[in-house]
Scaffold this motif. Structure first.
Motif, short mmCIF file in Angstrom:
data_model
loop_
_atom_site.label_atom_id
_atom_site.label_comp_id
_atom_site.label_asym_id
_atom_site.label_seq_id
_atom_site.Cartn_x
_atom_site.Cartn_y
_atom_site.Cartn_z
N GLY A 157 -0.57 -5.23 7.28
CA GLY A 157 -0.49 -6.26 6.26
C GLY A 157 -1.75 -6.41 5.43
O GLY A 157 -1.75 -7.11 4.41
N GLN A 158 -2.84 -5.76 5.86
CA GLN A 158 -4.11 -5.85 5.14
C GLN A 158 -4.62 -4.43 4.88
O GLN A 158 -5.22 -3.81 5.75
CB GLN A 158 -5.15 -6.62 5.97
N HIS A 203 0.82 -1.21 0.00
CA HIS A 203 0.00 0.00 0.00
C HIS A 203 0.85 1.26 0.00
O HIS A 203 0.56 2.22 -0.71
CB HIS A 203 -0.98 0.00 1.17
N LEU A 204 1.94 1.28 0.77
CA LEU A 204 2.80 2.45 0.79
C LEU A 204 3.52 2.62 -0.54
O LEU A 204 3.69 3.74 -1.03
CB LEU A 204 3.81 2.33 1.93
N ALA A 205 3.96 1.51 -1.13
CA ALA A 205 4.66 1.57 -2.41
C ALA A 205 3.74 2.09 -3.51
O ALA A 205 4.15 2.92 -4.34
CB ALA A 205 5.22 0.20 -2.77
N ALA A 261 -10.41 4.60 -8.27
CA ALA A 261 -9.76 3.36 -8.69
C ALA A 261 -9.27 2.62 -7.46
O ALA A 261 -8.72 3.24 -6.53
CB ALA A 261 -8.59 3.67 -9.61
N ARG A 262 -9.45 1.31 -7.44
CA ARG A 262 -9.01 0.49 -6.31
C ARG A 262 -8.12 -0.64 -6.83
O ARG A 262 -8.62 -1.66 -7.31
CB ARG A 262 -10.22 -0.07 -5.55
N PRO A 263 -6.82 -0.45 -6.78
CA PRO A 263 -5.91 -1.47 -7.31
C PRO A 263 -5.99 -2.76 -6.50
O PRO A 263 -6.18 -2.74 -5.28
CB PRO A 263 -4.54 -0.81 -7.17
N ASP A 264 -5.82 -3.87 -7.18
CA ASP A 264 -5.76 -5.18 -6.53
C ASP A 264 -4.29 -5.45 -6.21
O ASP A 264 -3.56 -6.02 -7.02
CB ASP A 264 -6.32 -6.25 -7.46
N LEU A 265 -3.88 -5.04 -5.04
CA LEU A 265 -2.47 -5.13 -4.68
C LEU A 265 -2.09 -6.55 -4.26
O LEU A 265 -2.84 -7.22 -3.56
CB LEU A 265 -2.16 -4.15 -3.54
N GLN A 266 -0.91 -6.94 -4.68
CA GLN A 266 -0.40 -8.27 -4.36
C GLN A 266 0.79 -8.14 -3.41
O GLN A 266 1.56 -7.18 -3.48
CB GLN A 266 0.05 -8.99 -5.64
N GLY A 267 0.96 -9.13 -2.54
CA GLY A 267 2.11 -9.15 -1.64
C GLY A 267 1.77 -8.64 -0.25
O GLY A 267 0.62 -8.35 0.07
N SER A 268 2.81 -8.53 0.57
CA SER A 268 2.65 -8.07 1.94
C SER A 268 3.95 -7.42 2.41
O SER A 268 5.02 -7.67 1.84
CB SER A 268 2.29 -9.23 2.87
#
Length: 373
Positions: A288-289, A163-165, A301-308
């Motif tokens: 993490g969520q 999310h920060l990235a 827009a709501r990106p589907d972010l991958q990873g943690s």
């Protein structure tokens, strides 16, 4: 007769916005194209598990793990890299010409001479965060790295929390226009530090923990911050303050950080970034969520972010260093830029201690007693 403003004027009612596709941004941890060095890890404390797990997932070659207590190095080796060498002799790392990169993980006071030795031995260095206790000492290490022709980066792993990235890359891409404000509010329980060396750090939340968010602010717009005002409060069940708040005055913007570090129920982490052409919001029950929303004139827009964050953040920190070595550029998490992040943290600590706003750069060092000079 003056017309009475309606609910829209007073911002009592939000506008309906369309849903649009999220921009594809390079938020994932960076990876070198072909560079695959042998890596030495110095220090085998608890956080090293995250380092080694991330490096293993990336397929990187950790050749040696060094710790002054050999059994700890052996334990990490056996758990993550069975073919690596475990040693308590630093020369086994720094004297090995096949080792190009070292990850130095001990605490700051112990780390500085290790960084200097590694640079002089011709190694590229990833330093654990927080980088140094003294900005001038950090600047000398940056100069030494340049003199030696080596890269020096800092393990600010929060930069690659998804999310920060994503929010950082959206700001850098100009998607929300000029920065107006950045506001972080975190509510969680940090009292796990009881009985650990961390509870001996008087300004733990503003330094060891808060450095992630001072670094995040720096990554959004380095150089804008002018002064910092901070306060902290004691909480039940902790020897050091775990509640703090920070106000950052910037050239044409403002920022705030709120840390409630003793929240036993209903944890929450929110980040809001306002710009002249849009905004970014991230919200979730923990770090993490998180769900990110980008709002512009075109819609939401709501990106589907991958990873943690754990452990992609650690892969990102080392990956950024490896990319910089491969491309011969300054690392995205370079030590030089990290000094700006530390300057914010030191100013916040001095402000907390004096009760006064502190100019960024005026507080230079954190002493063993916890005072800032």
């Amino acid at each position: 007769m003056t017309e009475t403003p309606d609910a829209d004027t007073y911002a009592l009612r939000s506008r309906t916005t369309a849903h649009v596709d999220a921009p594809d941004l390079p938020y994932q941890p960076p990876m070198p194209k072909a560079y695959r060095p042998r890596i030495g890890v110095i220090g085998a404390g608890g956080i090293v598990d995250a380092h080694l797990d991330a490096y293993r997932a990336a397929g990187w070659d950790v050749a040696v793990i060094c710790n002054r207590t050999l059994s700890k190095a052996v334990a990490k080796r056996d758990a993550f890299y069975p073919d690596a060498k475990a040693t308590d002799n630093l020369d086994d790392v720094l004297g090995d010409d096949q080792i190009d990169v070292v990850d130095i993980t001990p605490h700051p006071a112990d780390r500085v001479p290790l960084i200097a030795r590694a640079l002089r031995a011709g190694k590229h260095v990833l330093s654990q965060k927080p980088f140094v206790l003294d900005l001038d000492e950090g600047a000398r290490l940056v100069d030494l790295a340049r003199q030696q022709g080596r890269k020096l980066a800092v393990n600010q792993n929060g930069r690659w929390a998804p999310h920060l990235a994503y929010m950082r890359e959206a700001v850098r891409a100009g998607l929300i226009g000029d920065l107006l404000g950045a506001h972080v509010s975190i509510h969680w329980d940090h009292r796990w530090i009881a009985g650990t060396p961390f509870e001996q750090i008087a300004d733990l939340i503003l330094y060891d923990f808060g450095i992630h968010w001072f670094d995040f602010l720096t990554s959004l717009d380095a150089g804008q911050a002018r002064s910092v005002f901070a306060s902290a409060a004691a909480v039940p069940g902790a020897k050091v303050p775990l509640a703090a708040q920070v106000l950052v005055a910037m050239d044409d913007a403002q920022a705030s950080l709120v840390f409630d570090g003793a929240t036993p129920h209903g944890p929450r982490d929110t980040t809001y970034i306002a710009g002249t052409a849009g905004s970014l919001q991230s919200d979730g029950p923990d770090l993490g969520q998180q769900r990110v929303t980008l709002t512009t004139a075109a819609g939401q827009a709501r990106p589907d972010l991958q990873g943690s964050w754990f452990n992609d953040g650690f892969r990102g920190a080392m990956g950024a260093l490896l990319v910089a070595i491969e491309d011969d550029v300054e690392p995205a998490n370079g030590a030089s830029g990290n000094l700006h992040s530390l300057a914010l943290a030191f100013a916040a600590i001095k402000s907390r201690q004096t009760g006064l706003p502190v100019a960024v750069g005026a507080a230079r060092a954190l002493t063993p007693s916890g005072a800032v000079t």
